[in-house]
Design an enzyme around this catalytic site. Structure first.
Site, PDB file in Angstrom:
ATOM      1  CB  CYS A  84     104.124  53.911  99.725  1.00  0.00           C
ATOM      2  SG  CYS A  84     102.877  54.755 100.719  1.00  0.00           S
ATOM      3  CB  CYS A 130     102.323  52.233 102.353  1.00  0.00           C
ATOM      4  SG  CYS A 130     101.399  53.335 101.279  1.00  0.00           S
ATOM      5  CG  ASP A 131     105.156  49.417 102.512  1.00  0.00           C
ATOM      6  OD1 ASP A 131     104.104  48.902 102.919  1.00  0.00           O
ATOM      7  OD2 ASP A 131     105.437  49.538 101.312  1.00  0.00           O
TER       8      ASP A 131
END
Length: 305
Positions: free
Chosen positions: A132, A135-136
């Site tokens: 992701c 996300c990261d």
């Protein structure tokens, strides 16, 4: 017979449980194979509202679970293996034996990211390996990262990372992308993105250090092995929705995602929330939002039936 059974215990399922419990529906949550969902594999979450500082993904889900328990949610450590959602009441068959009957069901089983299947890759998930980018990606500001894949998701991830990382390497096993032409053209025109064609990842380095330091690559046409130094690996080869137990029961799209209209599925009294019906965003906050919506829809359904 239960008023409402929620299948899955990630952000979508837990949010649905909190709303259902506060509506005095006495919900039951069936944990599933991975209690807490994919978020439990994320070390630091920086984009969930309400937290000034990064919060560990496992801790965030655990806090949601405690909140759901506090307002009256019951939990079952079990897995739904099959169901009859067309029956009245709906019937759910459990792995540990027995069945549950419910007036309404919320499917929040999520989707599983597809990984390359390398041992080192699995050991380094959350330590430099991610599925992701949104996300990261922020953890790799000014660093060198790699993206594996050739579809639109890989293009989107690489373009997103190009605005954060110093350099992005896109690794694709073929000599042409299967992504849309506009996405492919945009990627190829980005100065800090490099494409390595006809290549697969043979290994991820370095498990001994507990972090990603590089990749061992293999050209599929020549079998030549090379190494490339990166600090992050983003696998963008798709997700698989966890909908096998519901096959033939509710409408799904060609990839197996549950088709919904404002969380309502094709079956009356059955709702879906989170990544199991979201093929685009796959964020904890959007999953939680649809969990809320599903619980409110279920409450309204129960009020008139």
């Amino acid at each position: 017979m239960e008023n409402i059974v929620i299948i899955g215990s990630g952000p979508a399922g837990l949010t649905a449980a909190i709303y259902a419990a506060r509506a005095n529906l006495n919900p039951v949550v069936i944990d599933g194979m991975q209690p807490g969902g994919q978020l439990t594999q994320t070390t630091d979450v920086e984009n969930y509202p309400g937290f000034e500082n990064p919060v560990n993904g496992f801790e965030l889900v655990n806090t949601m679970r405690k909140q759901a328990e506090r307002v009256g949610t019951r939990f079952m450590m079990d897995v739904v293996t099959s169901c009859d959602l067309l029956a009245s009441p709906k019937k759910l068959t459990l792995m540990m034996g027995g069945t549950l009957e419910a007036r309404t069901v919320i499917i929040a089983t999520g989707a599983s990211a597809r990984y390359l299947g390398l041992q080192a890759e699995q050991q380094l998930i959350g330590k430099g390996v991610s599925a992701c980018a949104t996300c990261d990606g922020s953890f790799f500001k000014g660093q060198r990262v790699a993206v594996v894949g050739g579809g639109d998701t890989a293009m989107e991830d690489a373009l997103y990372l190009s605005r954060i990382a110093e350099h992005v390497t896109v690794i694709h096993r073929r000599d042409a992308f299967r992504a849309s032409k506009i996405m492919s053209s945009r990627l190829l025109a980005t100065p800090n993105i490099e494409v390595v064609w006809d290549t697969v990842v043979d290994d991820v380095l370095d498990v001994a250090k507990g972090e990603v330091t590089g990749l061992r690559l293999r050209n599929v046409k020549t079998n030549v092995i090379t190494e490339r130094a990166v600090q992050g690996l983003f696998v963008a080869i798709g997700h698989t929705p966890n909908t096998v137990p519901f096959a033939g029961q509710i409408e799904m799209d060609e990839e197996g995602y549950t088709v919904t209209q404002q969380t309502r599925t094709s079956v009356e009294g059955v709702f879906a929330a989170g990544d199991v019906q979201d093929r685009h965003f796959k964020q904890a906050v959007t999953a939680a939002g649809t969990g809320c919506a599903a619980a409110l829809q279920a409450e309204r359904y129960l009020a008139v039936t």
